[in-house]
Design a protein around this motif. Sequence first.
Motif, PDB file in Angstrom:
ATOM      1  N   MET A 129      -2.560  -4.287   6.089  1.00 53.54           N
ATOM      2  CA  MET A 129      -1.859  -4.695   4.929  1.00 53.54           C
ATOM      3  C   MET A 129      -0.445  -3.669   5.014  1.00 53.54           C
ATOM      4  O   MET A 129       0.697  -4.216   4.530  1.00 53.54           O
ATOM      5  N   ALA A 130      -0.469  -2.494   5.626  1.00 51.07           N
ATOM      6  CA  ALA A 130       0.709  -1.716   5.916  1.00 51.07           C
ATOM      7  C   ALA A 130       1.949  -2.418   6.449  1.00 51.07           C
ATOM      8  O   ALA A 130       3.059  -2.519   6.095  1.00 51.07           O
ATOM      9  N   GLU A 131       1.345  -3.471   7.750  1.00 50.28           N
ATOM     10  CA  GLU A 131       2.158  -4.011   8.564  1.00 50.28           C
ATOM     11  C   GLU A 131       2.924  -5.180   7.600  1.00 50.28           C
ATOM     12  O   GLU A 131       4.165  -5.411   7.703  1.00 50.28           O
ATOM     13  N   ALA A 132       1.865  -5.815   6.974  1.00 51.44           N
ATOM     14  CA  ALA A 132       2.573  -7.010   5.793  1.00 51.44           C
ATOM     15  C   ALA A 132       3.586  -6.601   4.853  1.00 51.44           C
ATOM     16  O   ALA A 132       4.639  -6.942   4.710  1.00 51.44           O
ATOM     17  N   LEU A 133       3.260  -5.427   4.437  1.00 48.86           N
ATOM     18  CA  LEU A 133       4.101  -4.721   3.411  1.00 48.86           C
ATOM     19  C   LEU A 133       5.338  -4.544   3.919  1.00 48.86           C
ATOM     20  O   LEU A 133       6.357  -4.606   3.223  1.00 48.86           O
ATOM     21  N   ALA A 134       5.533  -3.564   5.003  1.00 49.16           N
ATOM     22  CA  ALA A 134       6.844  -3.306   5.664  1.00 49.16           C
ATOM     23  C   ALA A 134       7.571  -4.542   6.052  1.00 49.16           C
ATOM     24  O   ALA A 134       8.906  -4.358   5.750  1.00 49.16           O
ATOM     25  N   LYS A 135       7.129  -5.511   6.298  1.00 44.57           N
ATOM     26  CA  LYS A 135       7.989  -6.722   6.370  1.00 44.57           C
ATOM     27  C   LYS A 135       8.399  -7.512   5.292  1.00 44.57           C
ATOM     28  O   LYS A 135       9.651  -7.792   5.024  1.00 44.57           O
ATOM     29  N   ILE A 136       7.767  -7.336   4.153  1.00 52.45           N
ATOM     30  CA  ILE A 136       8.258  -7.716   2.783  1.00 52.45           C
ATOM     31  C   ILE A 136       9.283  -6.818   2.093  1.00 52.45           C
ATOM     32  O   ILE A 136      10.214  -7.274   1.698  1.00 52.45           O
ATOM     33  N   LEU A 137       8.951  -5.291   2.237  1.00 50.62           N
ATOM     34  CA  LEU A 137       9.703  -4.579   1.480  1.00 50.62           C
ATOM     35  C   LEU A 137      10.974  -4.159   2.354  1.00 50.62           C
ATOM     36  O   LEU A 137      11.751  -3.404   1.772  1.00 50.62           O
ATOM     37  N   GLY A 138      10.824  -4.319   3.727  1.00 49.31           N
ATOM     38  CA  GLY A 138      11.954  -3.942   4.439  1.00 49.31           C
ATOM     39  C   GLY A 138      12.228  -2.421   4.765  1.00 49.31           C
ATOM     40  O   GLY A 138      13.133  -1.966   5.283  1.00 49.31           O
ATOM     41  N   GLN A 139      11.250  -1.857   4.691  1.00 46.46           N
ATOM     42  CA  GLN A 139      10.822  -0.071   4.965  1.00 46.46           C
ATOM     43  C   GLN A 139       9.820   0.023   5.592  1.00 46.46           C
ATOM     44  O   GLN A 139       8.786  -0.717   5.291  1.00 46.46           O
ATOM     45  N   PRO A 140       9.467   1.038   6.538  1.00 45.58           N
ATOM     46  CA  PRO A 140       8.145   1.356   7.156  1.00 45.58           C
ATOM     47  C   PRO A 140       7.256   1.755   6.150  1.00 45.58           C
ATOM     48  O   PRO A 140       7.446   2.352   5.140  1.00 45.58           O
ATOM     49  N   VAL A 141       6.160   1.189   6.333  1.00 39.98           N
ATOM     50  CA  VAL A 141       4.936   1.766   5.437  1.00 39.98           C
ATOM     51  C   VAL A 141       4.095   2.363   6.331  1.00 39.98           C
ATOM     52  O   VAL A 141       3.452   1.856   7.370  1.00 39.98           O
ATOM     53  N   VAL A 142       3.753   3.750   6.331  1.00 38.54           N
ATOM     54  CA  VAL A 142       3.258   4.520   7.226  1.00 38.54           C
ATOM     55  C   VAL A 142       1.872   4.845   6.702  1.00 38.54           C
ATOM     56  O   VAL A 142       1.575   5.474   5.641  1.00 38.54           O
ATOM     57  N   VAL A 143       0.670   4.703   7.484  1.00 38.17           N
ATOM     58  CA  VAL A 143      -0.476   4.978   7.313  1.00 38.17           C
ATOM     59  C   VAL A 143      -0.957   6.253   7.610  1.00 38.17           C
ATOM     60  O   VAL A 143      -0.662   6.792   8.600  1.00 38.17           O
ATOM     61  N   LEU A 144      -1.284   6.957   6.636  1.00 37.28           N
ATOM     62  CA  LEU A 144      -1.598   8.219   6.771  1.00 37.28           C
ATOM     63  C   LEU A 144      -3.454   8.554   6.682  1.00 37.28           C
ATOM     64  O   LEU A 144      -3.815   8.045   5.372  1.00 37.28           O
ATOM     65  N   ASN A 145      -4.291   8.710   7.455  1.00 36.19           N
ATOM     66  CA  ASN A 145      -5.654   8.696   7.230  1.00 36.19           C
ATOM     67  C   ASN A 145      -6.019  10.348   6.942  1.00 36.19           C
ATOM     68  O   ASN A 145      -5.680  11.294   7.268  1.00 36.19           O
ATOM     69  N   ARG A 146      -6.839  10.145   5.761  1.00 41.56           N
ATOM     70  CA  ARG A 146      -7.412  11.417   5.069  1.00 41.56           C
ATOM     71  C   ARG A 146      -8.757  10.979   4.670  1.00 41.56           C
ATOM     72  O   ARG A 146      -9.263  10.806   3.802  1.00 41.56           O
ATOM     73  N   PRO A 147      -9.730  11.309   5.775  1.00 45.84           N
ATOM     74  CA  PRO A 147     -11.039  10.814   5.626  1.00 45.84           C
ATOM     75  C   PRO A 147     -11.781  11.978   5.181  1.00 45.84           C
ATOM     76  O   PRO A 147     -11.346  13.017   5.090  1.00 45.84           O
ATOM     77  N   GLY A 148     -13.096  11.652   4.694  1.00 45.73           N
ATOM     78  CA  GLY A 148     -14.002  12.749   4.342  1.00 45.73           C
ATOM     79  C   GLY A 148     -14.188  12.507   2.760  1.00 45.73           C
ATOM     80  O   GLY A 148     -13.425  12.084   1.942  1.00 45.73           O
ATOM     81  N   ALA A 149     -15.490  13.052   2.302  1.00 46.63           N
ATOM     82  CA  ALA A 149     -15.863  13.210   1.089  1.00 46.63           C
ATOM     83  C   ALA A 149     -15.847  12.242   0.234  1.00 46.63           C
ATOM     84  O   ALA A 149     -15.429  12.251  -0.720  1.00 46.63           O
ATOM     85  N   GLY A 150     -16.249  11.039   0.635  1.00 48.44           N
ATOM     86  CA  GLY A 150     -16.600   9.643  -0.235  1.00 48.44           C
ATOM     87  C   GLY A 150     -15.074   9.338  -0.396  1.00 48.44           C
ATOM     88  O   GLY A 150     -14.857   8.828  -1.681  1.00 48.44           O
TER      89      GLY A 150
END
Length: 353
Positions: free
Chosen positions: A82-103
Amino acid sequence: MWLRSIRVTVTALVRENGIVFVAPRTGNSSPTRRRITATGLAVLAALAAPRGTHAQTWPDHAVNYIVPSSPGSSPDIVGRIMAEALAKILGQPVVVLNRPGAGGTIAAAVAAKASPDGYTILQANTNHSFSQTLYRNLSYDLEKDFVPVTRFASAFYIVLAHPKLGVTTLKGLIDKAKAAPGTLNYASAGIGSATFIVAEVLKAQAHIDMVHIPYAGGGPALTSILSGVTEVYGSPYATAKPFVDEKKLVGLALTSAKRIPFLPDIPTVAETIPGYEVTTWYGMMLPAGTPAAVRDRIRAAAAQAVADPQTRKRFEDLGYVTMTDEPEAFARFLHKDIADMADLIKRYNLKPE
C-alpha cells in the motif's frame, strides 16, 4: 525612537486557530502608524487562514505509514504494498515505520500522539478492535482519538503445525492436544493479535489446552514455528504460503467460513468445528483533528491504489480481498467490530498475560 511611543490599548481578544488578535485603539494616528497597524493585522489574518489551505498543498513532504507489526509479517507485507502504491499516487515518499508489539497498541499509541496534519497514517486492523477491550490502561481510545479513513483489504488465516508433530489434519491436532493437555504450544504475534485470536478461539471451541508463546510480531512468531521452537501457529496465509508449498510447515485448515476458490484442496476449520470463523481487516486511520479534506485525499488515493490492476493483483496473489469503504461506513464497521471483539473476550474469558 517614535516606535517606543506607540501605545496600544487592547479592546478585543479573539481566539481563532490558537492565535490571539490584538485590536488597537482607534483615534488620531499618523499614516505611518496606520500602515504598520494594517500590515500587522494582515499578517495575523494570513496566519489565521482556515486550515483548509493546508489540504491544498498536502502532501509536500514524506508521509509516515505506521505498521503495527514486525518486518516480514503479513501486516508489514500489506503495508509495503500500500505504501508503494500511495507514494506513486501522492508524489511523495510514504515511509513504512514498524512498531510491533502488544496487539497493535504500541503503534496506535504512537500514531495517536502524532500531529493531526495527515503526515502520520496508522494501518489499523482487527487487532486494534480486539485490544480496545483486552487492554484496560490504553493511552488512547480507538474511536475518539482517531479519524477512520477507509478499509482496504481483508484476509483469512491458516492453522499451521510443525512437521515434527506428525499431524496432517486439524482433527489429528485436536486429538493430540486432548491426549496430552497443556503439552503442545502455539505461537502468536502477541496478546490481542489476530494470530492470538485464531488459536484462542480454536482452543475454546475444540475444548483443548495449549500453552501460549507470545512474540513481538508475526515475523518472530513464524520464525519460531519454522525452527520448531513452537508447534502450532495461526498464520496469515500470505506469509505461510511459501513454507507450506515447500513442505516446511503443514497447513491444516483455513479460518474462513467457506473454502477459498483458489485453494479448493485446503479445508476450513469450520468443517471440523462448525461455526468457527476468524478473518481480519486492514484499514487506515489518522490522529483525531486531521482536516477532513486531507482525510478525503488519503481515502481517494487508497481507492485509486486498490483499483490499479497491478496493485490489486499483488494483494489477491497473497490471498487478500480488496475494498474501499467510505469513512462513515468504516466508522460504523469499527464500532460494531469493537463490540464484537468485546463479546468474544467475555465469551472466552480472555485476559492479558
